[in-house]
Design a protein around this motif. Structure first.
Motif, short mmCIF file in Angstrom:
data_model
loop_
_atom_site.label_atom_id
_atom_site.label_comp_id
_atom_site.label_asym_id
_atom_site.label_seq_id
_atom_site.Cartn_x
_atom_site.Cartn_y
_atom_site.Cartn_z
N ALA A 84 24.75 16.83 -36.34
CA ALA A 84 23.94 17.12 -35.16
C ALA A 84 24.48 18.34 -34.43
O ALA A 84 25.69 18.52 -34.31
N ARG A 125 26.57 17.11 -30.10
CA ARG A 125 26.23 15.70 -30.27
C ARG A 125 26.98 15.13 -31.48
O ARG A 125 26.95 15.72 -32.55
N ALA A 154 21.95 14.03 -37.49
CA ALA A 154 20.61 14.20 -36.95
C ALA A 154 19.72 14.76 -38.05
O ALA A 154 20.21 15.22 -39.09
N ALA A 200 15.32 11.26 -29.39
CA ALA A 200 15.97 12.45 -28.84
C ALA A 200 15.54 13.65 -29.67
O ALA A 200 15.37 13.54 -30.89
N ASN A 201 15.36 14.79 -29.01
CA ASN A 201 15.08 16.02 -29.76
C ASN A 201 15.81 17.20 -29.14
O ASN A 201 16.28 17.14 -28.00
N TYR A 202 15.91 18.26 -29.92
CA TYR A 202 16.75 19.40 -29.55
C TYR A 202 16.10 20.67 -30.06
O TYR A 202 15.82 20.81 -31.26
N HIS A 253 19.56 22.09 -25.43
CA HIS A 253 19.80 20.84 -24.70
C HIS A 253 19.14 19.68 -25.43
O HIS A 253 17.99 19.78 -25.86
N TRP A 254 19.87 18.58 -25.59
CA TRP A 254 19.29 17.37 -26.16
C TRP A 254 18.45 16.65 -25.10
O TRP A 254 18.94 16.38 -24.01
N ASN A 255 17.21 16.39 -25.43
CA ASN A 255 16.30 15.65 -24.55
C ASN A 255 16.19 14.21 -25.04
O ASN A 255 15.99 13.97 -26.23
N ARG A 256 16.27 13.28 -24.11
CA ARG A 256 16.07 11.87 -24.46
C ARG A 256 14.74 11.42 -23.88
O ARG A 256 14.57 11.36 -22.67
N ASP A 284 15.30 12.10 -20.12
CA ASP A 284 16.66 11.98 -19.61
C ASP A 284 16.73 11.02 -18.42
O ASP A 284 17.42 11.27 -17.43
N ASP A 328 16.65 12.75 -33.39
CA ASP A 328 17.67 11.73 -33.58
C ASP A 328 17.28 10.46 -32.83
O ASP A 328 16.41 10.49 -31.94
#
Length: 369
Positions: free
Chosen positions: A68, A72, A76, A107-109, A175-178, A199, A249
């Motif tokens: 990832a 992270r 991923a 989650a995506n990035y 940035h990883w978004n949840r 997030d 992910d």
């Protein structure tokens, strides 16, 4: 017929104990088998021993599992669509969900060098299979457009597809978004609802019709899809564009009670968006924020197509984990194994006692003679 076979007192306990042990193993294996269409599933991309859903692609896009990015830990899935004049979609497809309420989390990035384009890149969509198999827009789609996230919701009214566009705030490459989507699908006589958090912050919602009320319940697709890269749109939509690359992910889909939602905090000042409070359900769709509503889609956007669009193929990704309601199945397996073990143990003790009594009686008879 095995019950009709006469066994000696010495052989009967061992034979029946073996049968009980076999029953124990069968009970454990049967309880551990996943349901054919589990309604709660998750994929964390960490284990190479289990497979992922099928990948639907058009052209030469790929989904590969690896380290990832962005600091992270763990693995991923890397999704890409090359700008080759032919490719426009690369998605994981999850079916088998009912028409009730679900929580979709993932989650995506977007990489730090993500290229902003005034065109949609759909990263998650809920697609309703149609009875006639014809191409039609996804009922719900999360996309990045320019430098912002947005949600599109579609429904049918008087034979025409209606569309609502809900802004979800600025995209943040690197940035990883949840994301969490709490969705209750509408029916012909009952409104549905959608609540979106990013997030842990509520960034948008929608009340009212949210699907076409025909065909199968909407299924979930996650990855990357650029409608304007379809070959029939012409090469001008690709000029100056780099390939689309993003990461996903921790996909988790859980069946929920209608109207339930995650515990989230209110949107903070300067956050992704400042939507108004969610209105009460009504028959007419009511999104929050400042959406635009129109009977047709934006100019230049093609329908998403059916389950298998022209040129689309399904590929099985074999390098990652699938956990279908693991905790629940572990409990079932444990209960089944414990029960079978108790049955086997009890049968063994009983047969041992009978064998001991039989041996004692034989000894007495030999002493008398």
């Amino acid at each position: 017929m095995p019950l009709a076979i006469r066994l000696s007192p010495a052989g009967r306990p061992a034979r029946l104990f073996t049968a009980c042990t076999g029953a124990l193993l069968i009970a454990g294996l049967t309880a551990g088998s996943p349901a054919a269409a589990a309604d709660s599933v998750s994929y964390d991309f960490e284990s190479p021993s289990q497979k992922l859903p099928f990948m639907a692609i058009n052209g030469f896009g790929r989904v590969l599992v690896g380290p990832a990015p962005g600091g992270r830990p763990g693995q991923a899935a890397r999704v890409n669509i090359p700008n080759d004049g032919r490719s426009f979609k690369s998605e994981l497809v999850i079916k088998g969900l009912d028409a009730g309420s679900h929580r979709f989390g993932f989650a995506n990035y977007l990489p730090g060098d993500w290229q902003e384009r005034d065109l949609d890149t759909i990263v998650a969509q809920w697609f309703s299979t149609q009875d006639d198999g014809g191409g039609i827009k996804p009922v719900v789609a999360l996309s990045v457009h320019g430098g912002n996230w947005q949600l599109k919701v579609h429904w049918m009214s008087n034979g025409e597809i209606q569309e609502s566009v809900i802004p979800l705030g600025a995209a943040r490459p690197g940035h990883w978004n949840r994301w969490t989507f709490d969705i209750t699908w509408s029916s012909a006589g009952k409104p549905g609802s959608i609540r979106v958090t990013r997030d842990g912050v509520t960034v948008g919602s929608h009340q009212g019709a949210n699907n076409y009320h025909r065909g199968e319940p909407p299924h979930f697709r996650i990855g990357a899809y650029r409608p304007n890269w379809r070959p029939e749109k012409g090469p001008e939509k690709r000029v100056g564009a780099s390939e689309a690359v993003l990461f996903i992910d921790d996909i988790a889909i859980t069946s929920t009670t209608a109207g339930s939602g995650p515990d989230v905090r209110a949107t903070t000042p300067g956050g992704a968006a400042s939507p108004s409070a969610s209105p009460a359900p009504s028959t007419g769709p009511t999104p929050t924020g400042s959406p635009s509503t129109s009977p047709t889609a934006r100019a230049g956007e093609a329908p998403a197509g059916g389950d298998t669009a022209p040129g689309e193929t399904a590929h099985e990704v074999r390098t990652d984990a699938t956990a279908r309601g693991g905790a629940g199945r572990i409990g079932v397996v444990g209960s089944a194994v414990v029960g079978a073990a108790a049955l086997a143990g009890g049968a063994f003790v009983l047969l041992r006692r009978r064998h001991a009594k039989g041996s004692t009686r034989s000894a007495h008879r030999r002493a008398r003679t």
